[in-house]
Design a protein around this motif. Structure first.
Motif, short mmCIF file in Angstrom:
data_model
loop_
_atom_site.label_atom_id
_atom_site.label_comp_id
_atom_site.label_asym_id
_atom_site.label_seq_id
_atom_site.Cartn_x
_atom_site.Cartn_y
_atom_site.Cartn_z
N LEU A 130 62.81 63.55 51.55
CA LEU A 130 62.24 62.67 50.52
C LEU A 130 63.28 61.77 49.85
N LYS A 131 64.53 62.15 49.87
CA LYS A 131 65.55 61.31 49.22
C LYS A 131 65.69 59.97 49.94
N ASN A 132 65.29 59.90 51.19
CA ASN A 132 65.34 58.64 51.95
C ASN A 132 63.97 57.99 52.11
N ALA A 133 62.95 58.55 51.45
CA ALA A 133 61.61 57.98 51.54
C ALA A 133 61.52 56.71 50.70
N SER A 134 60.75 55.74 51.20
CA SER A 134 60.56 54.51 50.43
C SER A 134 59.27 53.82 50.86
N PHE A 135 58.70 53.09 49.91
CA PHE A 135 57.50 52.30 50.14
C PHE A 135 57.77 50.89 49.64
N ALA A 136 57.50 49.89 50.46
CA ALA A 136 57.58 48.48 50.07
C ALA A 136 56.31 47.84 50.63
N ILE A 137 55.31 47.68 49.78
CA ILE A 137 53.97 47.30 50.21
C ILE A 137 53.53 46.04 49.46
N THR A 138 52.85 45.15 50.19
CA THR A 138 52.29 43.94 49.60
C THR A 138 50.87 43.77 50.09
N LEU A 139 50.00 43.25 49.23
CA LEU A 139 48.69 42.82 49.67
C LEU A 139 48.36 41.52 48.95
N TYR A 140 47.33 40.85 49.41
CA TYR A 140 47.04 39.51 48.92
C TYR A 140 45.91 39.53 47.89
N ALA A 141 46.21 39.01 46.71
CA ALA A 141 45.25 39.02 45.60
C ALA A 141 44.00 38.21 45.91
N ASN A 142 44.12 37.16 46.71
CA ASN A 142 42.95 36.31 46.99
C ASN A 142 41.96 36.95 47.95
N THR A 143 42.24 38.18 48.41
CA THR A 143 41.31 38.89 49.29
C THR A 143 40.34 39.76 48.49
N ILE A 144 40.39 39.70 47.15
CA ILE A 144 39.50 40.53 46.34
C ILE A 144 38.05 40.31 46.77
N ASN A 145 37.33 41.42 46.96
CA ASN A 145 35.95 41.34 47.38
C ASN A 145 35.14 42.37 46.61
N THR A 146 34.30 41.88 45.72
CA THR A 146 33.42 42.76 44.95
C THR A 146 31.99 42.72 45.47
N GLY A 147 31.75 41.87 46.48
CA GLY A 147 30.41 41.72 47.01
C GLY A 147 29.62 40.63 46.31
N ILE A 148 30.22 40.01 45.28
CA ILE A 148 29.54 38.93 44.56
C ILE A 148 30.52 37.76 44.49
N ASP A 149 30.22 36.70 45.25
CA ASP A 149 31.14 35.56 45.36
C ASP A 149 31.51 34.93 44.03
N VAL A 150 30.54 34.78 43.12
CA VAL A 150 30.81 34.16 41.82
C VAL A 150 31.84 35.00 41.06
N ARG A 151 31.67 36.31 41.07
CA ARG A 151 32.62 37.21 40.39
C ARG A 151 33.98 37.16 41.07
N ASP A 152 33.99 37.16 42.41
CA ASP A 152 35.25 37.10 43.15
C ASP A 152 36.03 35.84 42.79
N ASN A 153 35.35 34.71 42.73
CA ASN A 153 36.01 33.44 42.37
C ASN A 153 36.57 33.49 40.96
N ALA A 154 35.84 34.10 40.03
CA ALA A 154 36.33 34.24 38.66
C ALA A 154 37.58 35.12 38.61
N ILE A 155 37.56 36.22 39.36
CA ILE A 155 38.71 37.14 39.38
C ILE A 155 39.94 36.46 39.97
N LYS A 156 39.74 35.57 40.92
CA LYS A 156 40.86 34.84 41.53
C LYS A 156 41.45 33.79 40.59
N GLY A 157 40.72 33.44 39.54
CA GLY A 157 41.13 32.39 38.61
C GLY A 157 42.27 32.81 37.68
N GLU A 158 42.73 31.83 36.89
CA GLU A 158 43.90 32.02 36.00
C GLU A 158 43.72 33.17 35.02
N GLU A 159 42.53 33.36 34.48
CA GLU A 159 42.29 34.41 33.48
C GLU A 159 42.51 35.82 34.02
#
Length: 183
Positions: A63-92
């Motif tokens: 475990l002393k040599n274990a490491s995680f370096a993970i990235t995912l893309y915020a614009n892939t958010i999917n709640t099943g409702i496009d209007v909500r997804d677009n709002a979540i992707k926005g500045e707010e």
């Protein structure tokens, strides 16, 4: 005698297939899931994120040599409702145009005992804001990789997500089921 015993144990471990150092793995996006759950007006609302990339070094015996370096893309958010997804992707909320990636980089992996789950400590970055977090996880060896499963809770306000919203709970959970193949 002591040196001969050390050599003997090393040979046995190698012959049994147990690697002596952390092994390198890559997350497989299509076989993984990242789910976000937050209460909105008291009702649980969830969404998923994809685009999982990165490197994982892991061996439960090292475990002393274990490491995680993970990235995912915020614009892939999917709640099943496009209007909500677009709002979540926005500045707010996630401001995906300015901050396209969400990342986690570990600094320590521990385990209290063999029966306990592992704990990872590291830096989570959302919207360009980095915070130290820790959360428990399990690692189950599969035929061609490892399935890492864990859940973290964060305060959305720490990352300036939906700051003006009075309807959202401050606490949100991120559930991880990450399958990683050895490379």
């Amino acid at each position: 005698m002591k040196k001969a015993l050390t050599v003997f144990i090393t040979v046995i471990l190698v012959m049994c297939g147990e690697p002596l150092t952390a092994q390198l793995y890559r997350p497989v996006d299509k076989e993984s899931s990242v789910k976000i759950i937050i209460k909105n007006d008291g009702m649980a609302t969830d969404g998923t994120l994809t685009g999982l990339e990165g490197n994982i070094q892991f061996n439960s015996a090292d475990l002393k040599n274990a490491s995680f370096a993970i990235t995912l893309y915020a614009n892939t958010i999917n709640t099943g409702i496009d209007v909500r997804d677009n709002a979540i992707k926005g500045e707010e909320y996630l401001d995906t145009k300015k901050f396209p990636a969400i990342s986690f980089v570990s600094r320590q992996v521990t385990q209290i005992n063999k029966a306990a789950p592992f704990t990872v400590k590291g830096t989570l970055t959302i919207k360009g804001i980095s915070k130290e977090i820790s959360f428990p996880f399990t690692a189950v060896q599969k035929e061609d990789g490892i399935l890492f499963t864990g859940e973290m809770r964060i305060n959305r306000l720490d990352f300036k997500i939906g700051v003006s919203s009075l309807d959202l709970s401050n606490s949100m959970s991120i559930s991880l089921n990450v399958f990683a193949k050895k490379i």
